[in-house]
Design a protein around this motif. Structure first.
Motif, PDB file in Angstrom:
ATOM      1  N   UNK A 146      84.206  38.613  16.383  1.00  0.00           N
ATOM      2  CA  UNK A 146      84.324  37.172  16.603  1.00  0.00           C
ATOM      3  C   UNK A 146      84.662  36.513  15.278  1.00  0.00           C
ATOM      4  N   UNK A 147      85.805  35.846  15.238  1.00  0.00           N
ATOM      5  CA  UNK A 147      86.265  35.258  13.986  1.00  0.00           C
ATOM      6  C   UNK A 147      85.255  34.267  13.414  1.00  0.00           C
ATOM      7  N   UNK A 148      84.608  33.519  14.288  1.00  0.00           N
ATOM      8  CA  UNK A 148      83.652  32.507  13.842  1.00  0.00           C
ATOM      9  C   UNK A 148      82.419  33.141  13.193  1.00  0.00           C
ATOM     10  N   UNK A 149      82.083  34.362  13.597  1.00  0.00           N
ATOM     11  CA  UNK A 149      80.900  35.031  13.058  1.00  0.00           C
ATOM     12  C   UNK A 149      81.229  35.983  11.905  1.00  0.00           C
ATOM     13  N   UNK A 209      82.246  35.319   8.967  1.00  0.00           N
ATOM     14  CA  UNK A 209      81.748  34.766   7.705  1.00  0.00           C
ATOM     15  C   UNK A 209      80.612  33.804   8.020  1.00  0.00           C
ATOM     16  N   UNK A 210      79.813  33.497   7.014  1.00  0.00           N
ATOM     17  CA  UNK A 210      78.721  32.541   7.206  1.00  0.00           C
ATOM     18  C   UNK A 210      79.228  31.122   6.943  1.00  0.00           C
ATOM     19  N   UNK A 211      79.837  30.537   7.977  1.00  0.00           N
ATOM     20  CA  UNK A 211      80.379  29.183   7.844  1.00  0.00           C
ATOM     21  C   UNK A 211      79.357  28.107   8.174  1.00  0.00           C
ATOM     22  N   UNK A 212      78.364  28.434   8.960  1.00  0.00           N
ATOM     23  CA  UNK A 212      77.478  27.430   9.533  1.00  0.00           C
ATOM     24  C   UNK A 212      76.407  26.978   8.550  1.00  0.00           C
ATOM     25  N   UNK A 213      76.077  25.693   8.623  1.00  0.00           N
ATOM     26  CA  UNK A 213      75.024  25.137   7.777  1.00  0.00           C
ATOM     27  C   UNK A 213      73.654  25.286   8.434  1.00  0.00           C
ATOM     28  N   UNK A 214      73.619  25.313   9.757  1.00  0.00           N
ATOM     29  CA  UNK A 214      72.357  25.403  10.485  1.00  0.00           C
ATOM     30  C   UNK A 214      72.213  26.759  11.166  1.00  0.00           C
ATOM     31  N   UNK A 215      71.013  27.297  11.134  1.00  0.00           N
ATOM     32  CA  UNK A 215      70.735  28.561  11.808  1.00  0.00           C
ATOM     33  C   UNK A 215      70.967  28.445  13.315  1.00  0.00           C
ATOM     34  N   UNK A 216      70.638  27.284  13.876  1.00  0.00           N
ATOM     35  CA  UNK A 216      70.792  27.073  15.323  1.00  0.00           C
ATOM     36  C   UNK A 216      72.258  27.175  15.744  1.00  0.00           C
ATOM     37  N   UNK A 217      73.165  26.709  14.892  1.00  0.00           N
ATOM     38  CA  UNK A 217      74.593  26.800  15.205  1.00  0.00           C
ATOM     39  C   UNK A 217      75.032  28.259  15.225  1.00  0.00           C
ATOM     40  N   UNK A 218      74.577  29.032  14.257  1.00  0.00           N
ATOM     41  CA  UNK A 218      74.904  30.466  14.234  1.00  0.00           C
ATOM     42  C   UNK A 218      74.363  31.165  15.467  1.00  0.00           C
ATOM     43  N   UNK A 219      73.142  30.829  15.869  1.00  0.00           N
ATOM     44  CA  UNK A 219      72.560  31.418  17.083  1.00  0.00           C
ATOM     45  C   UNK A 219      73.420  31.109  18.300  1.00  0.00           C
ATOM     46  N   UNK A 220      73.865  29.871  18.408  1.00  0.00           N
ATOM     47  CA  UNK A 220      74.697  29.478  19.546  1.00  0.00           C
ATOM     48  C   UNK A 220      75.997  30.281  19.576  1.00  0.00           C
ATOM     49  N   UNK A 221      76.608  30.496  18.406  1.00  0.00           N
ATOM     50  CA  UNK A 221      77.856  31.247  18.367  1.00  0.00           C
ATOM     51  C   UNK A 221      77.642  32.730  18.659  1.00  0.00           C
ATOM     52  N   UNK A 222      76.483  33.270  18.358  1.00  0.00           N
ATOM     53  CA  UNK A 222      76.181  34.649  18.746  1.00  0.00           C
ATOM     54  C   UNK A 222      76.133  34.741  20.273  1.00  0.00           C
ATOM     55  N   UNK A 223      75.460  33.804  20.913  1.00  0.00           N
ATOM     56  CA  UNK A 223      75.417  33.795  22.381  1.00  0.00           C
ATOM     57  C   UNK A 223      76.815  33.620  22.964  1.00  0.00           C
ATOM     58  N   UNK A 224      77.603  32.719  22.399  1.00  0.00           N
ATOM     59  CA  UNK A 224      78.966  32.499  22.900  1.00  0.00           C
ATOM     60  C   UNK A 224      79.799  33.771  22.775  1.00  0.00           C
ATOM     61  N   UNK A 225      79.691  34.457  21.639  1.00  0.00           N
ATOM     62  CA  UNK A 225      80.442  35.703  21.439  1.00  0.00           C
ATOM     63  C   UNK A 225      80.031  36.763  22.454  1.00  0.00           C
ATOM     64  N   UNK A 226      78.740  36.889  22.732  1.00  0.00           N
ATOM     65  CA  UNK A 226      78.278  37.889  23.702  1.00  0.00           C
ATOM     66  C   UNK A 226      78.660  37.503  25.128  1.00  0.00           C
ATOM     67  N   UNK A 227      78.615  36.216  25.452  1.00  0.00           N
ATOM     68  CA  UNK A 227      79.064  35.765  26.778  1.00  0.00           C
ATOM     69  C   UNK A 227      80.547  36.071  26.951  1.00  0.00           C
TER      70      UNK A 227
END
Length: 129
Positions: free
Chosen positions: A94-97, A99-117
């Motif tokens: 997942x291109x978004x994951x 690199x560590x682009x996110x400022x908030x941990x919650x945003x990174x968590x959301x993108x992990x779920x999106x990538x797995x979905x």
């Protein structure tokens, strides 16, 4: 399939973060879950803590199994360790994951779920055709 995701700051010890991640299991969330595999960083009091997490009549206990590294110094495929490494590789696609682009941990968590979905939806669509 990812059941829970928690992205934590780098200054948090892995064992402490694991307790935070696994605490919802106390309330019988994911009640079928019986075994968790972890690497040797989680050895120690966490094993007993997980075992005592679900107590009471009718509750299934959870066993934390430590997958220890080989002491021979040669390459050995560790049991169940490949599942974790494979999952990290899938997330790395997942291109978004990547690199560590996110400022908030919650945003990174959301993108992990999106990538797995996204991954699961692609696989389901593949089986339909």
């Amino acid at each position: 399939m990812v059941l829970e995701v928690q992205v934590q700051p780098a200054d948090l010890q892995d064992r402490d973060g694991a307790k935070e991640l696994l605490l919802p299991l106390k309330e019988n969330k994911h009640w079928r879950l019986q075994k968790i595999w972890a690497d040797s960083n989680y050895r120690g009091e966490l094993e007993q803590w997980v075992w005592n997490l679900r107590q009471g009549r009718g509750k299934r206990r959870i066993h934390l199994e430590i997958v220890a590294k080989s002491s021979t110094g040669t390459f050995v495929v560790l049991p169940r360790r490949w599942v974790v490494e494979r999952s990290f590789a899938w997330l790395g696609r997942s291109r978004r994951l990547s690199k560590d682009y996110e400022a908030l941990c919650e945003t990174s968590q959301a993108f992990v779920f999106i990538a797995m979905i996204h991954l699961m939806a692609k696989r389901l669509a593949k089986h339909k055709t």
